[in-house]
Structure formats: C-alpha cells, structure tokens
Motif scaffolding. Structure first.
Motif, PDB file in Angstrom:
ATOM      1  N   ILE A 147       0.854  -1.181   0.000  1.00 54.03           N
ATOM      2  CA  ILE A 147       0.000   0.000   0.000  1.00 54.03           C
ATOM      3  C   ILE A 147       0.892   1.233   0.000  1.00 54.03           C
ATOM      4  O   ILE A 147       1.823   1.341   0.805  1.00 54.03           O
ATOM      5  CB  ILE A 147      -0.936   0.001   1.229  1.00 54.03           C
ATOM      6  N   LEU A 148       0.607   2.155  -0.919  1.00 58.19           N
ATOM      7  CA  LEU A 148       1.415   3.362  -1.022  1.00 58.19           C
ATOM      8  C   LEU A 148       1.044   4.358   0.067  1.00 58.19           C
ATOM      9  O   LEU A 148      -0.134   4.628   0.298  1.00 58.19           O
ATOM     10  CB  LEU A 148       1.219   4.029  -2.385  1.00 58.19           C
ATOM     11  N   GLU A 149       2.040   4.875   0.734  1.00 61.08           N
ATOM     12  CA  GLU A 149       1.836   5.962   1.669  1.00 61.08           C
ATOM     13  C   GLU A 149       1.969   7.277   0.903  1.00 61.08           C
ATOM     14  O   GLU A 149       2.682   7.354  -0.099  1.00 61.08           O
ATOM     15  CB  GLU A 149       2.858   5.923   2.809  1.00 61.08           C
ATOM     16  N   ILE A 150       1.274   8.307   1.364  1.00 67.49           N
ATOM     17  CA  ILE A 150       1.371   9.639   0.779  1.00 67.49           C
ATOM     18  C   ILE A 150       2.295  10.451   1.673  1.00 67.49           C
ATOM     19  O   ILE A 150       2.095  10.531   2.882  1.00 67.49           O
ATOM     20  CB  ILE A 150      -0.011  10.310   0.694  1.00 67.49           C
ATOM     21  N   ILE A 151       3.315  11.027   1.072  1.00 63.38           N
ATOM     22  CA  ILE A 151       4.324  11.776   1.816  1.00 63.38           C
ATOM     23  C   ILE A 151       4.207  13.244   1.433  1.00 63.38           C
ATOM     24  O   ILE A 151       4.243  13.581   0.246  1.00 63.38           O
ATOM     25  CB  ILE A 151       5.740  11.261   1.490  1.00 63.38           C
TER      26      ILE A 151
END
Length: 144
Positions: free
Chosen positions: A109-113
């Motif tokens: 799952i991609l995290e938003i930075i």
C-alpha cells in the motif's frame, strides 16, 4: 514473521528537496502517480486495481499571510471525498510544498508523503489510506 524495516528522513539543501532512505526487500515504487492538474493526482494507493484520486486545495489560514493545505481522497464518486485531512497548517508565503507516494513498509500500500520547506524548517508527514480512512502515521519537523 514481521518485516523489519528502517525509514530515514533527511532534509537536504540540494535542489530545495528532501531525501528518503529505505532499507528492505520490496519495491518502494510499485506504482507511480500521474498528475492530472496542478495539485490533483491519480494512483492506485491500496493495490486493488482501482485508481484513487487525491487532491490538494488551499485556503487562507487564520494566521496572517498563511495558507492551509487540505488533502482529499476520492474513489468512485468524484464529487464527494471519502477521506480528507489538513496536511499543512499556515504555509507561509515563499515556502515550498511537495508530495510523493511510496510503499515505505513493504505492505503493498502506497503511503502519501507531504513535505514543506520554509526558510528555517523542513516538515515531513506520512499518511496511509486504508479502508477509506486517511491517517497520519509518521511526522518529522526539523528547524525553528
């Protein structure tokens, strides 16, 4: 067995940017966002095959000369966000702001930075989007 991983945020002065170092045995960039407008992006954050639309909007801050930045996530219904949160409070004029996505912990799952860089500080926050919920899971502030 749980995965062990390290994430290191290091503010650098090269090109007014920042550096994220990850050690692990997974691909931290399995999917890349496409930018549709100035602060609108499409990417499959959770790996379910459907792209989420995340949008950043700004409004005048309650503090003088500042701007607040909101992030909203849209799924099937593009008119109503399923999740939203304030990601930058009181961004001052002249400060830089940037976002990226990355799988920081190897769960697919991609995290938003989000990152904002002022004249005397760097602030980085990491958000996860799971089950139509947006949660800040990590933040770092360097400066004064």
């Amino acid at each position: 067995m749980e995965k062990v991983f390290n994430v290191k945020f290091t503010p650098i002065e090269a090109n007014e940017s920042y550096l994220i170092g990850i050690t692990g045995d997974w691909n931290p960039l399995p999917r890349r966002p496409s930018q549709t407008k100035d602060m609108d992006f499409l990417v499959d954050l959770d790996g379910d095959g459907k792209q989420e639309h995340f949008r950043f909007t700004s409004k005048k801050s309650e503090k003088p000369n500042g701007t607040d930045i909101m992030m909203a996530i849209y799924t099937d219904d593009k008119s109503k966000p399923v999740a939203e949160t304030m990601v930058v409070y009181n961004l001052v004029k002249g400060a830089k702001y940037d976002i990226s996505t990355m799988d920081l912990n190897g769960d697919g799952i991609l995290e938003i930075i989000t990152m904002h860089l002022g004249s005397s500080y760097v602030a980085v926050s990491v958000y996860e989007f799971k089950n139509n919920n947006l949660q800040e899971v990590l933040s770092s502030y360097t400066g004064h």
